[in-house]
Write a protein that holds these residues in place. Structure first.
Motif, short mmCIF file in Angstrom:
data_model
loop_
_atom_site.label_atom_id
_atom_site.label_comp_id
_atom_site.label_asym_id
_atom_site.label_seq_id
_atom_site.Cartn_x
_atom_site.Cartn_y
_atom_site.Cartn_z
N ASP A 1 27.97 -21.23 57.85
CA ASP A 1 29.09 -21.02 58.89
C ASP A 1 28.51 -20.64 60.24
N TRP B 1 27.76 -25.24 60.97
CA TRP B 1 27.90 -26.33 60.24
C TRP B 1 29.21 -26.52 59.51
N LYS B 2 29.99 -25.56 59.36
CA LYS B 2 31.47 -25.67 58.44
C LYS B 2 32.20 -26.87 59.01
N VAL C 1 29.76 -31.15 55.62
CA VAL C 1 29.88 -29.90 54.99
C VAL C 1 31.44 -29.51 54.92
N ASP D 1 35.30 -28.22 55.14
CA ASP D 1 35.80 -27.52 56.32
C ASP D 1 36.44 -26.15 55.68
N ALA E 1 31.54 -23.69 53.49
CA ALA E 1 30.33 -24.05 53.99
C ALA E 1 29.32 -24.44 52.86
#
Length: 347
Positions: free
Chosen positions: A288, A292-293, A302, A304, A307
């Motif tokens: 996160d 990348w989340k 990834v 939402d 993560a």
């Protein structure tokens, strides 16, 4: 069929080509050249005979911990043994046995309904009972090895049954002996669990401590089971709706000095002290923090809300999933110097 090892056996295990898309929770399009379903243990000698002729053997449970290629050229055996029974009601523990093909969450639910408490923290983990020791599954402060008694496995290579203790299984964090032996060597036929009496709830995780079902009083195993289900449903996507393999990365375990150095640089670092003096880092937090989340690379993304979970956004292949996994790993290494290890088996 063109497979030389696809002929029938004395026990009538006749492999067929099979679409595996519905047999893996990531929903990856995949096809087996030769596929059999093991409904009863009496079929195991026939499986060994087939496996001797096959180039490889993939043992399939619930398909919740697999990244499958578009074609699986060897033999695929799906374990579908069923059955749950109480073996012993001793003063110190319930001894409960479940067949390897039983759905894990269904088994946990049955135990709670029967008053065989101790597995409730492991509710709603996808997969089968037979796959649980392979991964040494764990969640919310309970590891499978803490409740494990023994198991019966079929040695495919030697065509014989083997009884295994916890020591034989060599459990460690999300790991076991089965992950290090040759692929397809073992079929886990049944697993026995020792569930402690008297029962005490395990409520160390903050998510559980904050849950309204568990606030005040003395919660029951059913309360813990329901709370765990609530938390997992809020955080994790349903594989029936969005293809995923659950937590895609293991939480990395690092030495205390490395954790201290990271905590000094990143004050919000989430970590948990381990009995051996090391620290488990929250892989989801690391991912996160790297941004990348909720992000995606093509058809792979990834999640939402969590993560740790990689998802199939529609039409993803194994290459898509692993390409995203490598990008996430690279980002975490660059920022934190910590390598994330995937949990699923990549075939």
């Amino acid at each position: 069929m063109s497979n030389s090892f696809a002929g029938s056996t004395p026990d009538s295990l006749s492999p067929v080509a099979q679409d595996l898309t519905r047999f893996n929770t990531l929903g990856l399009v995949s096809r087996a050249d030769a596929f059999v379903t093991l409904d009863v243990p009496a079929q195991l000698p026939a499986l060994s005979a087939l496996a001797r002729q096959a180039p490889s053997l993939l043992v399939l449970g619930g398909g919740s911990n697999l990244v499958l290629p578009e074609r699986v050229p060897g033999l695929v055996a799906r374990v579908a043994f069923k059955g749950v029974r109480l073996l012993e009601a001793g003063p110190q523990a319930w001894l409960v046995e479940a067949a390897g093909g039983e759905n894990w969450h269904g088994f946990v639910s049955e135990c709670v309904a029967q008053g065989w408490d101790g597995l409730e923290n492991l509710a709603l983990i996808p997969g089968t009972v037979g796959a649980a020791p392979v991964q040494n599954i764990g969640a919310y402060g309970v590891e499978l090895e803490e409740r494990f008694h023994s198991l019966t496995a079929w040695d495919v290579r030697q065509a014989r049954y083997v009884e295994m203790s916890a020591a034989d299984c060599r459990f460690s964090y999300r790991d076991s002996a089965f992950k290090h032996d040759e692929p397809g060597r073992w079929i886990i036929v049944s697993v026995r669990f020792s569930l402690p009496r008297p029962w005490r709830p395990v409520l160390g995780y903050p998510d559980l401590q904050r849950h309204e079902r568990l606030a005040g009083g003395a919660p029951s195993a059913r309360d813990v089971f329901d709370a765990v289900c609530d938390i997992r449903r809020a955080k994790l996507p349903d594989p029936a709706v969005t293809g995923n393999a659950g937590s895609f990365f293991k939480n990395p375990i690092v030495p205390a000095d490395q954790r201290d150095e990271l905590a000094a640089r990143f004050p919000g670092l989430v970590s948990y002290a381990q009995a051996d003096g090391r620290y488990k880092l929250a892989a989801g937090w690391l991912i996160d923090q790297c941004g990348w989340k909720g992000q995606a690379l093509g058809a792979a993304g990834v999640h939402d809300r969590q993560a740790l979970v990689l998802v199939n956004r529609g039409g993803a292949t194994a290459a898509d999933i692993m390409g995203l996994a490598r990008a996430v790993q690279d980002a975490v290494i660059e920022r934190y110097g910590v390598r994330l290890e995937p949990e699923p088996v990549v075939v």
